[in-house]
Design an enzyme around this catalytic site. Structure first.
Site, PDB file in Angstrom:
ATOM      1  N   ARG A 243       0.059  -5.024   0.843  1.00  0.00           N
ATOM      2  CA  ARG A 243       1.007  -5.915   1.540  1.00  0.00           C
ATOM      3  C   ARG A 243      -0.084  -6.348   3.029  1.00  0.00           C
ATOM      4  O   ARG A 243      -0.030  -7.341   3.510  1.00  0.00           O
ATOM      5  CB  ARG A 243       2.425  -5.473   1.875  1.00  0.00           C
ATOM      6  CG  ARG A 243       3.138  -5.491   0.611  1.00  0.00           C
ATOM      7  CD  ARG A 243       4.294  -4.925   0.815  1.00  0.00           C
ATOM      8  NE  ARG A 243       5.199  -4.640  -0.718  1.00  0.00           N
ATOM      9  CZ  ARG A 243       5.964  -4.052  -1.157  1.00  0.00           C
ATOM     10  NH1 ARG A 243       6.426  -3.179  -0.197  1.00  0.00           N
ATOM     11  NH2 ARG A 243       6.429  -4.358  -2.354  1.00  0.00           N
ATOM     12  N   GLN A 279       1.991 -35.161  23.343  1.00  0.00           N
ATOM     13  CA  GLN A 279       2.624 -33.853  23.469  1.00  0.00           C
ATOM     14  C   GLN A 279       3.154 -33.351  22.048  1.00  0.00           C
ATOM     15  O   GLN A 279       3.409 -32.205  21.583  1.00  0.00           O
ATOM     16  CB  GLN A 279       3.829 -33.812  24.433  1.00  0.00           C
ATOM     17  CG  GLN A 279       3.159 -33.599  25.918  1.00  0.00           C
ATOM     18  CD  GLN A 279       4.323 -33.247  26.753  1.00  0.00           C
ATOM     19  OE1 GLN A 279       5.459 -33.535  26.788  1.00  0.00           O
ATOM     20  NE2 GLN A 279       3.959 -32.614  28.114  1.00  0.00           N
ATOM     21  N   GLN A 336       1.980 -32.576   8.481  1.00  0.00           N
ATOM     22  CA  GLN A 336       2.699 -33.627   9.240  1.00  0.00           C
ATOM     23  C   GLN A 336       1.732 -34.330  10.119  1.00  0.00           C
ATOM     24  O   GLN A 336       1.954 -35.518  10.352  1.00  0.00           O
ATOM     25  CB  GLN A 336       3.872 -33.027   9.838  1.00  0.00           C
ATOM     26  CG  GLN A 336       4.756 -33.637  10.613  1.00  0.00           C
ATOM     27  CD  GLN A 336       5.827 -34.437   9.513  1.00  0.00           C
ATOM     28  OE1 GLN A 336       5.669 -34.241   8.436  1.00  0.00           O
ATOM     29  NE2 GLN A 336       6.240 -35.645   9.970  1.00  0.00           N
ATOM     30  N   GLU A 363       3.362  -9.564  -4.536  1.00  0.00           N
ATOM     31  CA  GLU A 363       3.194  -8.179  -4.031  1.00  0.00           C
ATOM     32  C   GLU A 363       4.572  -7.838  -3.030  1.00  0.00           C
ATOM     33  O   GLU A 363       4.369  -7.147  -1.984  1.00  0.00           O
ATOM     34  CB  GLU A 363       2.128  -8.081  -3.099  1.00  0.00           C
ATOM     35  CG  GLU A 363       0.717  -8.152  -3.890  1.00  0.00           C
ATOM     36  CD  GLU A 363      -0.455  -7.330  -3.428  1.00  0.00           C
ATOM     37  OE1 GLU A 363      -0.211  -6.544  -2.590  1.00  0.00           O
ATOM     38  OE2 GLU A 363      -1.556  -7.728  -3.997  1.00  0.00           O
TER      39      GLU A 363
HETATM   40  N1  CAA Z   1       6.592   3.030  -0.084  1.00  0.00           N
HETATM   41  C1  CAA Z   1       6.603   4.273  -0.519  1.00  0.00           C
HETATM   42  N2  CAA Z   1       7.658   4.427  -1.432  1.00  0.00           N
HETATM   43  C2  CAA Z   1       8.575   3.717  -1.564  1.00  0.00           C
HETATM   44  C3  CAA Z   1       8.754   2.295  -1.146  1.00  0.00           C
HETATM   45  C4  CAA Z   1       7.819   1.891  -0.134  1.00  0.00           C
HETATM   46  N3  CAA Z   1       7.520   0.691   0.575  1.00  0.00           N
HETATM   47  N4  CAA Z   1       9.711   1.724  -1.384  1.00  0.00           N
HETATM   48  C5  CAA Z   1      10.375   2.716  -2.265  1.00  0.00           C
HETATM   49  N5  CAA Z   1       9.546   4.047  -2.453  1.00  0.00           N
HETATM   50  C6  CAA Z   1       9.776   4.829  -3.027  1.00  0.00           C
HETATM   51  C7  CAA Z   1      11.184   5.638  -2.593  1.00  0.00           C
HETATM   52  O1  CAA Z   1      10.871   6.462  -1.540  1.00  0.00           O
HETATM   53  C8  CAA Z   1      11.608   6.401  -3.846  1.00  0.00           C
HETATM   54  O2  CAA Z   1      11.072   7.300  -4.033  1.00  0.00           O
HETATM   55  P1  CAA Z   1      11.616   8.824  -4.531  1.00  0.00           P
HETATM   56  O3  CAA Z   1      12.104   8.835  -5.791  1.00  0.00           O
HETATM   57  O4  CAA Z   1      10.299   9.795  -4.842  1.00  0.00           O
HETATM   58  O5  CAA Z   1      12.455   9.262  -3.618  1.00  0.00           O
HETATM   59  C9  CAA Z   1      11.327   5.324  -5.056  1.00  0.00           C
HETATM   60  O6  CAA Z   1      10.421   4.626  -4.584  1.00  0.00           O
HETATM   61  C10 CAA Z   1      12.404   4.638  -5.329  1.00  0.00           C
HETATM   62  O7  CAA Z   1      12.935   3.896  -4.371  1.00  0.00           O
HETATM   63  P2  CAA Z   1      14.286   3.141  -4.118  1.00  0.00           P
HETATM   64  O8  CAA Z   1      15.305   4.215  -4.645  1.00  0.00           O
HETATM   65  O9  CAA Z   1      14.267   2.790  -2.886  1.00  0.00           O
HETATM   66  O10 CAA Z   1      14.287   2.075  -5.392  1.00  0.00           O
HETATM   67  P3  CAA Z   1      15.053   0.706  -5.420  1.00  0.00           P
HETATM   68  O11 CAA Z   1      14.921   0.383  -6.837  1.00  0.00           O
HETATM   69  O12 CAA Z   1      16.419   0.853  -4.883  1.00  0.00           O
HETATM   70  O13 CAA Z   1      14.081  -0.385  -4.634  1.00  0.00           O
HETATM   71  C11 CAA Z   1      12.095  -1.402  -4.089  1.00  0.00           C
HETATM   72  C12 CAA Z   1      12.743  -0.273  -4.762  1.00  0.00           C
HETATM   73  C13 CAA Z   1      11.792  -1.393  -2.802  1.00  0.00           C
HETATM   74  C14 CAA Z   1      12.936  -2.713  -4.182  1.00  0.00           C
HETATM   75  C15 CAA Z   1      10.988  -1.876  -5.032  1.00  0.00           C
HETATM   76  O14 CAA Z   1      11.303  -1.923  -6.330  1.00  0.00           O
HETATM   77  C16 CAA Z   1      10.246  -2.779  -4.797  1.00  0.00           C
HETATM   78  O15 CAA Z   1       9.192  -2.703  -3.863  1.00  0.00           O
HETATM   79  N6  CAA Z   1      10.081  -3.959  -5.328  1.00  0.00           N
HETATM   80  C17 CAA Z   1       9.072  -5.175  -5.178  1.00  0.00           C
HETATM   81  C18 CAA Z   1       8.000  -4.843  -6.254  1.00  0.00           C
HETATM   82  C19 CAA Z   1       6.830  -5.587  -6.044  1.00  0.00           C
HETATM   83  O16 CAA Z   1       6.283  -5.594  -4.860  1.00  0.00           O
HETATM   84  N7  CAA Z   1       6.208  -6.191  -6.886  1.00  0.00           N
HETATM   85  C20 CAA Z   1       4.669  -6.600  -6.681  1.00  0.00           C
HETATM   86  C21 CAA Z   1       4.181  -6.935  -8.215  1.00  0.00           C
HETATM   87  S1  CAA Z   1       2.457  -6.588  -7.914  1.00  0.00           S
HETATM   88  C22 CAA Z   1       1.744  -7.975  -7.466  1.00  0.00           C
HETATM   89  O17 CAA Z   1       2.334  -8.977  -7.132  1.00  0.00           O
HETATM   90  C23 CAA Z   1       0.384  -7.753  -7.727  1.00  0.00           C
HETATM   91  C24 CAA Z   1      -0.638  -9.097  -7.695  1.00  0.00           C
HETATM   92  O18 CAA Z   1      -0.908  -9.531  -8.838  1.00  0.00           O
HETATM   93  C25 CAA Z   1      -0.894 -10.098  -6.539  1.00  0.00           C
END
Ligand code: CAA
Length: 380
Positions: A243, A279, A336, A363
């Site tokens: 990110r 401006q 714009q 991401e």
């Molecule tokens: N950093 C570290 N750990 C994290 C975290 C973070 N930012 N966010 C969540 N976690 C961990 C939690 O601590 C938890 O760990 P434990 O089980 O060990 O305790 C685990 O992840 C699960 O977390 P949650 O219970 O909070 O899970 P959730 O399902 O409620 O939410 C979420 C998780 C934050 C929504 C997550 O699913 C998320 O970030 N989603 C977005 C996914 C994403 O960014 N995808 C991008 C695709 S890759 C890409 O785009 C690359 C490209 O090609 C350019």
């Protein structure tokens, strides 16, 4: 608090700027129109050390800090955000992931060529039904003796066609939910591994994006990254650093929109004077500049925390949330200011808008960044 860059930071910034201007700029428009992958440019980026910037020299990298990486990402994305995302995925998601969590075997065999830019990497988390809700992985990896049998599909994979090595998140234990997800390194050309058509995208068209398919694809057990069941933690930890890279990409676009607006407003005449005298234009340019500076501060703060070994995931989410938003805002303002000329391909600003939009999506969407920030602020 020290706001000065070191000599080394300034040198990296200058060399990224020179490289972007001399090697990337001339072909950027055509590659965008033709959705052409910048194969030769990526090769040169590798030779110059831009693909493994933060990897230790022992593993083929440049051994630089995250601040250097942010500065280089900004300069390259300012000229071509497609090159920016190719660079960001290889550095933040693949090399950093392998350096942090890969076994010595994986580092020797895969990280070194990736960090040197001899090979290119991709990161495969998203699936047709697991985008923001990333724990809902349907891809499975069944351990059978000395290999895993991989089955499933991945979506929206940056570098999906051009990459050599893929970090693939898959479920090794369905009953364990997100604690049953593991990360496997899969080589291009592995039997049973295929990819879908290149996506016809709105922006960052010169980078390639496609789906991946796995049908009984055999992956050696030694290609497991970190431990079984740690794949979701791996993805989350690595995306925090990713990110910062995407925030830097967005800043590059936002700054390019600002620079183009300054230049155009000093050239374009209306009502007997250059439009920079009005401006209405000055206020837009001031707002654009403040946004760029604020985005840089947020992003460099996240980078500095990461370099200091401190917790930085909230700051990385804030940096990406804000930088991606202002990239879109600045691109819109640039259009714009350019008026009708902003709406045609002859001037670059319409591409900035098309390229900026994705930074609010990949991401982790802006909405996901807000969830990450709010959960940290509201936790007990
Ligand atoms: N950093 C570290 N750990 C994290 C975290 C973070 N930012 N966010 C969540 N976690 C961990 C939690 O601590 C938890 O760990 P434990 O089980 O060990 O305790 C685990 O992840 C699960 O977390 P949650 O219970 O909070 O899970 P959730 O399902 O409620 O939410 C979420 C998780 C934050 C929504 C997550 O699913 C998320 O970030 N989603 C977005 C996914 C994403 O960014 N995808 C991008 C695709 S890759 C890409 O785009 C690359 C490209 O090609 C350019």
């Amino acid at each position: 608090m020290n706001f000065d860059f070191t000599e080394e930071h300034l040198l990296i910034q200058e060399s990224a700027k020179d490289f972007a201007q001399s090697e990337i700029a001339t072909s950027a428009v055509d590659r965008d129109i033709n959705a052409e992958f910048p194969g030769e440019i990526v090769k040169k980026m590798g030779e110059l050390g831009f693909l493994g910037m933060m990897v230790a020299p022992d593993y083929g990298g440049a051994g630089l800090d995250t601040i250097s990486y942010v500065l280089a990402m900004i300069e390259i994305s300012k000229v071509d955000a497609s090159c920016g995302v190719i660079m960001s995925v290889n550095n933040s998601l693949v090399c950093h992931g392998l350096e942090e969590y890969g076994s010595e075997h994986i580092k020797q065999k895969y990280l070194i060529p990736l960090a040197k830019g001899e090979k290119l990497g991709a990161f495969a988390l998203s699936e047709p039904e697991a985008g923001s809700d990333a724990t809902k992985q349907k891809t499975t990896a069944d351990k059978q003796g000395d290999y895993y049998l991989l089955n499933g599909m991945k979506n929206w994979i940056t570098n999906g066609i051009s990459a050599d090595y893929f970090l693939v998140m898959a479920t090794t234990d369905k009953a364990a939910g997100h604690k049953g997800i593991s990360t496997l390194l899969v080589e291009k050309g592995a039997p049973g591994f295929g990819h879908g058509k290149k996506e016809d995208k709105m922006g960052i068209r010169s980078s390639d994006t496609c789906s991946l398919t796995f049908e009984n694809c055999k992956v050696p057990v030694e290609n497991l990254v970190w431990d079984e069941g740690k794949g979701f933690n791996f993805a989350m930890n690595i995306l925090n650093g990713g990110r910062i890279g995407i925030a830097a990409q967005a800043i590059g676009i936002a700054e390019a929109a600002l620079d183009a607006s300054i230049k155009y407003s000093k050239e374009r005449k209306a009502f007997g004077q250059t439009i920079s005298n009005f401006q209405a234009i000055q206020f837009k340019i001031s707002d654009m500049a403040v946004r760029v500076d604020a985005a840089k501060l947020l992003t460099l703060k996240a980078a500095a925390l990461k370099d200091a070994g401190k917790k930085y995931f909230k700051e990385a989410a804030e940096a990406k949330l804000y930088s991606s938003k202002i990239a879109v805002q600045n691109a819109l303002e640039a259009i714009q200011i350019h008026g009708g000329y902003g709406y045609v391909r002859e001037y670059l600003v319409e591409r900035y808008l098309r390229d900026a939009k994705i930074t609010e999506i990949y991401e982790g969407t802006s909405e996901i960044q807000k969830i990450v920030i709010a959960r940290e602020l509201l936790k007990d």
